[in-house]
Design a protein around this motif. Structure first.
Motif, mmCIF file in Angstrom:
data_model
loop_
_atom_site.group_PDB
_atom_site.id
_atom_site.type_symbol
_atom_site.label_atom_id
_atom_site.label_comp_id
_atom_site.label_asym_id
_atom_site.label_seq_id
_atom_site.Cartn_x
_atom_site.Cartn_y
_atom_site.Cartn_z
ATOM 1 N N ALA A 98 0.836 -1.211 0.000
ATOM 2 C CA ALA A 98 0.000 0.000 0.000
ATOM 3 C C ALA A 98 0.870 1.260 0.000
ATOM 4 O O ALA A 98 0.568 2.233 -0.707
ATOM 5 C CB ALA A 98 -0.918 -0.015 1.215
ATOM 6 N N ASP A 99 1.935 1.241 0.783
ATOM 7 C CA ASP A 99 2.845 2.400 0.845
ATOM 8 C C ASP A 99 3.510 2.667 -0.503
ATOM 9 O O ASP A 99 3.895 3.799 -0.796
ATOM 10 C CB ASP A 99 3.917 2.177 1.922
ATOM 11 C CG ASP A 99 3.348 2.232 3.337
ATOM 12 O OD1 ASP A 99 2.214 2.716 3.490
ATOM 13 O OD2 ASP A 99 4.037 1.777 4.268
ATOM 14 N N ALA A 100 3.644 1.605 -1.308
ATOM 15 C CA ALA A 100 4.262 1.750 -2.628
ATOM 16 C C ALA A 100 3.261 2.239 -3.663
ATOM 17 O O ALA A 100 3.596 2.378 -4.851
ATOM 18 C CB ALA A 100 4.875 0.418 -3.065
ATOM 19 N N GLY A 101 2.032 2.487 -3.234
ATOM 20 C CA GLY A 101 1.009 2.960 -4.157
ATOM 21 C C GLY A 101 0.403 1.868 -5.012
ATOM 22 O O GLY A 101 -0.179 2.131 -6.070
ATOM 23 N N ILE A 102 0.514 0.630 -4.550
ATOM 24 C CA ILE A 102 -0.008 -0.532 -5.275
ATOM 25 C C ILE A 102 -1.157 -1.131 -4.461
ATOM 26 O O ILE A 102 -1.108 -1.166 -3.221
ATOM 27 C CB ILE A 102 1.108 -1.588 -5.477
ATOM 28 C CG1 ILE A 102 2.271 -0.966 -6.264
ATOM 29 C CG2 ILE A 102 0.582 -2.816 -6.194
ATOM 30 C CD1 ILE A 102 3.528 -1.818 -6.270
ATOM 31 N N ILE A 103 -2.184 -1.600 -5.134
ATOM 32 C CA ILE A 103 -3.329 -2.195 -4.447
ATOM 33 C C ILE A 103 -2.976 -3.608 -3.980
ATOM 34 O O ILE A 103 -2.498 -4.426 -4.766
ATOM 35 C CB ILE A 103 -4.557 -2.252 -5.373
ATOM 36 C CG1 ILE A 103 -4.973 -0.833 -5.789
ATOM 37 C CG2 ILE A 103 -5.721 -2.970 -4.693
ATOM 38 C CD1 ILE A 103 -6.016 -0.825 -6.896
#
Length: 487
Positions: free
Chosen positions: A95-100
């Motif tokens: 989530a922190d990496a901007g991935i779902i």
């Protein structure tokens, strides 16, 4: 969501990819050296090499998995089951990496990943619990007090445990301290956490689990139960849906309890709430698995709902398209896990090459191997899942036996003969079994006897056919009464 990276291997990676492809979503496979030529690698639209065969250097390496998603432009990561699927730190980093992350929120994974925390979380929701001490204990004197309260036998369990590790049945006070130290030591070695707790030991339970599905809009439903009581070493081998012993009223109560468990931790996505069912059909909360289960196909077949599709839709923020009242049970489904194990040698792994691998045509087979491939020693020994569905339980059993007969694997030993034993056994066919089925009914000789019976029946049938055909093809000598009578 245009592209999903599947952070897994084998049959579950292929399973997720097939649904994603049907939904028009591109897929990315990841693989280790051992899986370089695996079917899931070829099936995906893209594939990224993670590293050497050991999972710690490949499938469990969070940095490599997240980097692969970034490099390929994947919008989401589906973890499958096993590996990183129930790792809260991984879900958080994704989530922190901007991935779902296609799964529940880190909080739910964290809470339900520890049996003590899970019990504490659901304690205010009026859900039946096994009597015992719902806090960690390392003092034998305190353990004796608790045992005296709930009564022997007791079960010592690792708080962070699973798969039977860190678990000890204690029959009397004399052996309590020794068994407790063994459980603590095993829990530390297996999970890095030596916390253990005590429960009343339920001697002959059935293992019943309920599939739940929740969206981000506050809707949560259950998709009925699965019976997973046929196990070896506390790990499932045969599953079915629905259970042969759960009546509609009990099904409703267990389903409602499972939904309460999901709500207690703000669950999102597909998850499974596990219960023990005793001989009087009292049920007790055991744990929650915060991922897709190996045995999810049996639920799909009785409900007509693709659980992977629902996981993806929920992760995209969609509402569930159905309510509890819309769900119905259609027939009966069975699953046999086909492991590379030798049932006649205490189910020890059987590693080698699949010199022959032919699957049945009229059954669902979720697999990840092909003929000529080697079974790697580094991962779980499951080769495939064999699933059948029938209008009735009896029909599903007969279809399963036919499918086992058509499933040809050579080069290694598998659990197919064990499956034949289970599905022909009177206890299973009558529904009168529990988690001690293997200890009570199965012996290595039973498979040899079953194989001998199959060979005997096959020989008799072959002899019958031969006799029938020779009678049809025999031509009486010219001039004999038989010859004259035909003209």
């Amino acid at each position: 969501m245009k592209k999903i990276l599947i952070a897994n291997r084998g049959e579950i990676a292929l399973r997720v990819m097939r649904t994603a492809r049907r939904m028009g979503i591109a897929t990315v496979a990841v693989y280790s050296d051992a899986d370089r030529n695996a079917p899931h690698v070829r099936f995906a639209d893209e594939a990224v090499h993670l590293g050497p065969a050991p999972s710690a250097q490949s499938y469990l390496d969070m940095d490599k998995v997240i980097a692969a998603a970034r490099d390929t432009g994947a919008d989401a990561i589906h973890p499958g089951y096993g590996f990183l699927s129930e790792n809260a730190a991984f879900a958080r980093r994704v989530a922190d990496a901007g991935i779902i992350f296609i799964g529940p929120k880190p909080h739910a994974i964290e809470v339900m990943g520890n049996k003590l925390a899970a019990k504490d979380t659901v304690s205010s929701y009026d859900i039946p619990m096994v009597p015992g001490l719902d806090e960690a204990v390392d003092d034998p004197a305190r353990a004796r007090e608790v045992a005296a309260e709930v009564g022997f036998p007791i079960l010592i369990k690792a708080a962070a445990g699973g798969g039977g590790k860190g678990m000890r049945v204690v029959e009397n006070a004399e052996e309590l301290e020794e068994q407790m130290q063994r459980a603590i030591s095993e829990a530390k070695n297996a999970f890095g956490d030596g916390s253990v707790f005590i429960e009343k030991y339920i001697g002959s339970p059935r293992h019943i689990e309920v599939q739940v599905l929740a969206d981000t809009h506050g809707h949560c439903v259950h998709l009925f139960e699965r019976d997973c009581s046929i196990q070896r070493r506390h790990q499932k081998v045969v599953e079915e849906a629905p259970s042969a012993v759960v009546a509609p009223a009990l099904r409703r109560r267990m389903g409602e309890a499972a939904v309460k468990v999901a709500r207690s931790c703000d669950y999102v996505g597909a998850g499974t709430v596990e219960f023990l069912l005793d001989e009087e059909h009292n049920f007790y909360f055991l744990e929650m698995n915060t991922r897709l289960q190996v045995e999810h196909p049996v639920t799909e077949l009785i409900t007509g709902i693709d659980l992977v599709e629902q996981q993806i839709r929920v992760a995209r923020g969609e509402e569930l398209a159905f309510t509890q009242d819309d769900l119905r049970i259609d027939g009966h489904a069975l699953e046999l896990r086909v492991y590379a194990e030798d049932p006649q040698n205490n189910f020890l792994p059987s590693i080698g090459r699949l010199t022959t691998y032919r699957v049945p045509e009229h059954a669902r087979v979720d697999g990840g191997f092909e003929e000529g491939m080697d079974i790697p020693i580094h991962y779980d020994p499951m080769i495939a899942k064999l699933i059948t569905h029938g209008a009735t339980r009896a029909e599903a059993i007969e279809k399963m036996l036919d499918a086992i007969g058509e499933f040809h694997i050579e080069g290694i030993e598998t659990t197919l003969p064990f499956g034949r034993f289970v599905f022909t056994s009177e206890p299973f066919r009558s529904g009168d079994f529990d988690t001690k089925f293997v200890q009570r009914h199965f012996t290595p000789e039973a498979i040899a006897e079953a194989d001998a019976e199959v060979s005997r029946v096959a020989a008799l049938f072959a002899a019958h056919l031969y006799h029938q055909r020779t009678q049809q093809l025999s031509v009486p000598a010219s001039g004999s009464p038989a010859w004259l009578s035909r003209h």
